[in-house]
Every structure is written in C-alpha cells, then in structure tokens.
Write a protein that holds these residues in place. Structure first.
Motif, PDB file in Angstrom:
ATOM      1  N   GLU A  69       0.808  -1.202   0.000  1.00 23.98           N
ATOM      2  CA  GLU A  69       0.000   0.000   0.000  1.00 23.98           C
ATOM      3  C   GLU A  69       0.848   1.261   0.000  1.00 23.98           C
ATOM      4  O   GLU A  69       1.932   1.284   0.556  1.00 23.98           O
ATOM      5  N   ALA A 103       6.525  -3.978  19.882  1.00 22.79           N
ATOM      6  CA  ALA A 103       6.036  -5.178  19.211  1.00 22.79           C
ATOM      7  C   ALA A 103       4.830  -4.911  18.329  1.00 22.79           C
ATOM      8  O   ALA A 103       4.728  -5.429  17.238  1.00 22.79           O
ATOM      9  N   VAL A 104       3.940  -4.132  18.804  1.00 19.60           N
ATOM     10  CA  VAL A 104       2.711  -3.920  18.069  1.00 19.60           C
ATOM     11  C   VAL A 104       2.492  -2.435  17.898  1.00 19.60           C
ATOM     12  O   VAL A 104       2.722  -1.656  18.810  1.00 19.60           O
ATOM     13  N   SER A 105       2.084  -2.070  16.723  1.00 24.76           N
ATOM     14  CA  SER A 105       1.739  -0.669  16.581  1.00 24.76           C
ATOM     15  C   SER A 105       0.367  -0.556  15.950  1.00 24.76           C
ATOM     16  O   SER A 105       0.029  -1.276  15.020  1.00 24.76           O
ATOM     17  N   LYS A 106      -0.414   0.299  16.499  1.00 22.12           N
ATOM     18  CA  LYS A 106      -1.720   0.570  15.926  1.00 22.12           C
ATOM     19  C   LYS A 106      -1.682   1.939  15.294  1.00 22.12           C
ATOM     20  O   LYS A 106      -1.197   2.890  15.904  1.00 22.12           O
ATOM     21  N   GLU A 107      -2.187   2.010  14.116  1.00 18.03           N
ATOM     22  CA  GLU A 107      -2.088   3.276  13.415  1.00 18.03           C
ATOM     23  C   GLU A 107      -3.434   3.764  12.923  1.00 18.03           C
ATOM     24  O   GLU A 107      -4.299   2.973  12.564  1.00 18.03           O
ATOM     25  N   GLY A 108      -3.567   5.059  12.907  1.00 18.75           N
ATOM     26  CA  GLY A 108      -4.710   5.673  12.264  1.00 18.75           C
ATOM     27  C   GLY A 108      -4.188   6.718  11.309  1.00 18.75           C
ATOM     28  O   GLY A 108      -3.347   7.536  11.680  1.00 18.75           O
ATOM     29  N   ILE A 109      -4.654   6.670  10.097  1.00 22.38           N
ATOM     30  CA  ILE A 109      -4.139   7.607   9.109  1.00 22.38           C
ATOM     31  C   ILE A 109      -5.261   8.453   8.553  1.00 22.38           C
ATOM     32  O   ILE A 109      -6.349   7.948   8.269  1.00 22.38           O
ATOM     33  N   SER A 110      -5.005   9.707   8.413  1.00 21.53           N
ATOM     34  CA  SER A 110      -6.021  10.597   7.875  1.00 21.53           C
ATOM     35  C   SER A 110      -5.366  11.722   7.094  1.00 21.53           C
ATOM     36  O   SER A 110      -4.149  11.843   7.073  1.00 21.53           O
ATOM     37  N   ILE A 114      -4.587   0.736  10.834  1.00 21.08           N
ATOM     38  CA  ILE A 114      -3.713  -0.387  10.517  1.00 21.08           C
ATOM     39  C   ILE A 114      -3.127  -0.913  11.810  1.00 21.08           C
ATOM     40  O   ILE A 114      -2.806  -0.144  12.707  1.00 21.08           O
ATOM     41  N   ILE A 156       0.039  -3.248  12.889  1.00 19.84           N
ATOM     42  CA  ILE A 156       1.227  -3.938  12.404  1.00 19.84           C
ATOM     43  C   ILE A 156       1.916  -4.636  13.551  1.00 19.84           C
ATOM     44  O   ILE A 156       2.208  -4.022  14.571  1.00 19.84           O
ATOM     45  N   TYR A 214      -8.130   5.760   8.410  1.00 20.75           N
ATOM     46  CA  TYR A 214      -7.659   4.450   7.980  1.00 20.75           C
ATOM     47  C   TYR A 214      -6.816   3.852   9.096  1.00 20.75           C
ATOM     48  O   TYR A 214      -5.835   4.434   9.513  1.00 20.75           O
ATOM     49  N   LEU A 273      -0.633  14.603   5.325  1.00 19.62           N
ATOM     50  CA  LEU A 273      -0.977  13.241   5.731  1.00 19.62           C
ATOM     51  C   LEU A 273      -0.702  13.118   7.225  1.00 19.62           C
ATOM     52  O   LEU A 273       0.417  13.332   7.670  1.00 19.62           O
ATOM     53  N   TYR A 327       3.209   7.422   2.228  1.00 19.84           N
ATOM     54  CA  TYR A 327       3.400   6.452   3.286  1.00 19.84           C
ATOM     55  C   TYR A 327       3.157   5.068   2.730  1.00 19.84           C
ATOM     56  O   TYR A 327       2.076   4.778   2.241  1.00 19.84           O
ATOM     57  N   THR A 328       4.168   4.240   2.732  1.00 19.02           N
ATOM     58  CA  THR A 328       4.003   2.920   2.126  1.00 19.02           C
ATOM     59  C   THR A 328       4.023   1.825   3.172  1.00 19.02           C
ATOM     60  O   THR A 328       4.759   1.883   4.139  1.00 19.02           O
ATOM     61  N   ILE A 329       3.209   0.875   2.930  1.00 16.02           N
ATOM     62  CA  ILE A 329       3.099  -0.253   3.837  1.00 16.02           C
ATOM     63  C   ILE A 329       3.182  -1.510   3.002  1.00 16.02           C
ATOM     64  O   ILE A 329       2.599  -1.580   1.932  1.00 16.02           O
TER      65      ILE A 329
END
Lengths: 244, 244
Positions: free
Chosen positions: A185, B181-188, A239, A241, A237, B209, B237-239
């Motif tokens: 993405e 270890a874990v990341s939660k993301e919100g993108i707008s 995500i 990870i 959006y 962004l 932003y690439t995933i």
DNA sequence: TATGTATGAATGTTCAGACATATTGAGATG
DNA sequence: CATCTCAATATGTCTGAACATTCATACATA
C-alpha cells in the motif's frame, strides 16, 4: 473423530466435494495451528473413494498454497493463512460492521478499458491489453465515504458481470479460486478535484486520503490494483502492524 | 511433426519433463495463436507414458492459466498469455524511494509536559502526570518532510537527555529493554494550519498526511504515542504486508 | 431453411494398485 | 552416550483402464 461424507450419486464430481470438505476442514483452529490433516490413504478409505481422487482435491489447494504437503510427514495448513492476513488490511470493513454502521454501495460501475502505463507495468501486460476497471462508491446513510477504483488482472478471469455486492475477496476466492495474500500500500493526502468533490459530496480543495494498493496472490502475482479516495472528515484508515 | 522425447532413466519426474516440454511448446507462435496442442492420448502414446502423467503436467500449466482445456475440443494456450514470468515482487514504484536513508533531523526538542486527556487515556495515567514529549522535524536536503510528535510512557524510563539521533527503537531495545512489538495506526488527511505550514514550509491549506501511532510492548502495554505530519507533496506512506 | 440426430474426438472423472522416496522414531550397536 | 540401522508412515510418481461428458460436424428429417 469427525465424520465426513460424500454423495456418490451427486452430479458434482467427487474431487470437488472433497475439495469443499477440505476447505471447511482447514478453518478448524486445530488444523490452523499445524495439526496434520487426515492422511490421504485413510481419508480415501473413510470416504469410500480412491486415493487419486483425494489427491486431485488436495492438489488444487496445494496449488493455491492453502495446504503444504511434506513427504513422509503429512499435510498441514500453510501457516500465515490468508484469513489472518486479510483481516489486517480489510479491518476497515470489519470495524464498520462491528460498530453497527451499515456500509453500503452507492454505485458500482464495471467496464473494460485499455490499461494505462501504470497498470501495464504493474500487471506486466502488453500495450492495448484490456483490463476490467471497477468503480465503487461506498458509504453510510448520511453520505458517501470512499471511492474505490479497481483494476483486475486479466489472469483472474472476471467478466464484469459478477455480483459485486458481495465481499470482493470472497467472490475471488470462491468463484475464481484466486486468493488474495499480499498487499502493498501507498497512502497519501491529496485535495479533492472537481470529480472527487462531486462523487464524495465534498468541496473542491477538501482533504482526501488517497490510498494505492496492490493485491497479490500467494505466489506474488498481482491480482488487483486498487485506488481508494477517502473523505478525510469521516474516515480514518487504521492499521495494526505486528513486528517480529 | 515435432519430435519429443522423455528420459525414463532420469531422476527428474516424468511429469516435470512433460511440463518443461509443454512450456517450450507454448512459445511457438502457432500455438500462441490458438492452434490446438497435441491431444493427451496421442501425446502420452508418443512419449511412451501414461495419459495421467501427461495430465499431471498440463494440470499445473492450466492452474497457472497458461493453458486452457476445453472438453470435447482440446487444449490451447491461454490468450493474454504472460510469458514473462513475474519475478518475486512486482515493481511497485516507491514514490518515496529510499529517501529514508538520506533522511536527517532538522530539529529535535525534548521536554517534560503534563499529559493531555488523550495521552492520559491512552497511557492509563493520572491527571497532572508528566510525560516526555519529543518533537522531531525530519527531511531531506531540499527541506523538511515530516514532523513527528512523540509522547513516551513514564514506565519506559527515558530522561530526555538520550541521544535521539540513533534509531529510536534500537535505543529503546538496547538501553531500556523495551521492545516495540505492536503498533496501531490511524491515518487521515488534514489541511495545514499555521503551525504546520511554518514548520513543514508549506502553505496554509496544503494537504497533510496525518498519522497517529500507538506503539506497545509484546504485553500490549503502551510505550509511545506518535503523531506524524507528512507533507503530502513529497511523501507517500508505504506499507507492505506480506506472508511469512 | 431450420431443426433434430448420430458420430467421432477430445477432455473429465474415477478407479485400484505398484513402487519410490523422504521423515521420524525406536531399537540395536559401538 | 552417541551413532547407526531399520521399520513404519506418509506423500510422490506412474500405470492402464473404463466410462462420462461436452463439442463440433455431418447427415437426416420436417
């Protein structure tokens, strides 16, 4: 011990029945976690069919990389099964569903168009090749939220006359045996132009979250190129990870 | 009439040899243009092997959608044939490229501030608790690209005097034994306000962004709350989500 | 002309078995 | 204790056969 059965009098081929049976079987957590599936000889005997017919079914799932066979050991579900992977990046639809928000299609257009340069390079196809382009405008009661533009690789075999109201990846998996496994993405922010402002019912110049996505099958072959234009005011959006 | 042959004494399975043979065969223009391939029974007879073995080979190519079988007719090369085998991963144009390497810090500020409501809820800490806030403006030679604002949970033990020029997560892991270890993301997507426009050197109203991220340790406890403001014109932003 | 019908040719399905080969673990050997 | 050997087990390969289904064509019929 589970009990399976096969309908010898049915018109659906035996191997197809076994295939369905296996597809159900591999959803069971035990197998997801690595337990060996019933071995070919035993399964054939139990179902009252030939081992070759069982293999015909498993072959297909192995091709799809849902199963892994190991000589001398047995057959297991491929780890990092698609279900968990899909959840990661389709979490969006799920979250909406869980929150009780009814997300629905406003409009769906499907048409065959000549692939532009970007699509051609992505799909590794020749100039003038036609690809199925699909536009979906989705949103909630109060209005549209996102415009999806998808291009499908000809290899998939979609005609454009499918029922696109059902979840897309279900359709691909069940009817076309194309499994979506990897997604890449790119996310960016843009300003709404005239077209976007009209479709998403916002003002020109409003912020729009723009997301490109390449979905591939387990073999890494591209299936879909998906562009998503999200209204930034009504959508975030998300995500998750996990590293490791 | 072409002559094929199969080496019965070879260690490579017969079906693999037939597969190779077919792969060569379908490169021939005649077949590319739709001519029927030699039929299974004849081919098996000619090669001196069983029809099932021939089918085993063709099955694979059919699954790869290189061949199309039609009952009652014969087998042909699939149109929109993809001869150029797609290599491991498609060349999705990283608009971001490898800019990350030449990324440098413009400015780093670290200070202790009272956690606001959002941070308190996220970190589960009491009112008036102080947390370490860090602002990093990063970019390339031509100008800043992204503004990071980070809040660190007091549990981690950062003082604010660390060397933040080294990669952040290395620092946490090596010196503070805190594993992300874990990341939660919100993108707008948002529009630049006065502060952002000044720091990122863009105009007020330009698209930005915006990405929120919560980084947790393996136990799910929050470590860092990170806000990222990316210039949309110079950053995508690439995933990549992949199996394994 | 239009429609039905038989026929040949090709793939589709399924069978039962034979033997090969890789893996694992138990038991024998040093 | 370490190592080799062997047997059990599972998949991998291959055979030869039988019958079903679909398609295209040629031919016969209305």
């Amino acid at each position: 011990m589970e009990t399976f059965n096969i309908d010898h009098s049915s018109t659906t081929p035996l191997h197809a029945q076994v295939e369905d049976l296996l597809r159900d079987l591999i959803k069971i957590p035990e197998y997801q976690e690595g337990k060996l599936l019933p071995n070919e000889v035993a399964l054939a005997k139990q179902l009252g069919i030939s081992r070759n017919t069982v293999r015909q079914a498993t072959n297909k799932l192995v091709f799809e990389r849902l199963l892994v066979r190991k000589k001398g050991v047995g057959t297991t579900v491929a780890k990092n099964n698609i279900i968990t992977k899909l959840d990661k990046w389709s979490s969006f639809t799920h979250e909406m569903g869980e929150k009780g928000v009814s997300f629905r299609n406003y409009r769906i257009d499907a048409s065959w168009v000549e692939a532009d340069k970007e699509v051609r390079q992505l799909f590794h196809i020749a100039r003038h090749t036609k690809v199925l382009k699909m536009e979906r405008l989705r949103g909630v009661d109060s209005g549209p939220v996102v415009l999806f533009v998808s291009y499908f690789h000809p290899r998939v075999g979609l005609t454009g006359n499918e029922d696109f109201t059902q979840p897309l990846y279900d359709l691909l998996e069940k009817q076309y045996h194309t499994v979506a496994a990897v997604s890449k993405e790119g996310i960016s922010a843009i300003l709404a132009d005239a077209e976007l402002s009209e479709k998403l019912e916002i003002e020109v110049g409003d912020p729009v979250l723009f997301r490109k996505r390449v979905v591939c099958d387990p073999g890494g072959r591209p299936i879909e190129y998906n562009l998503g234009y999200y209204r930034a005011d009504s959508f975030t959006y998300t995500i998750e990870i996990k590293r490791e």
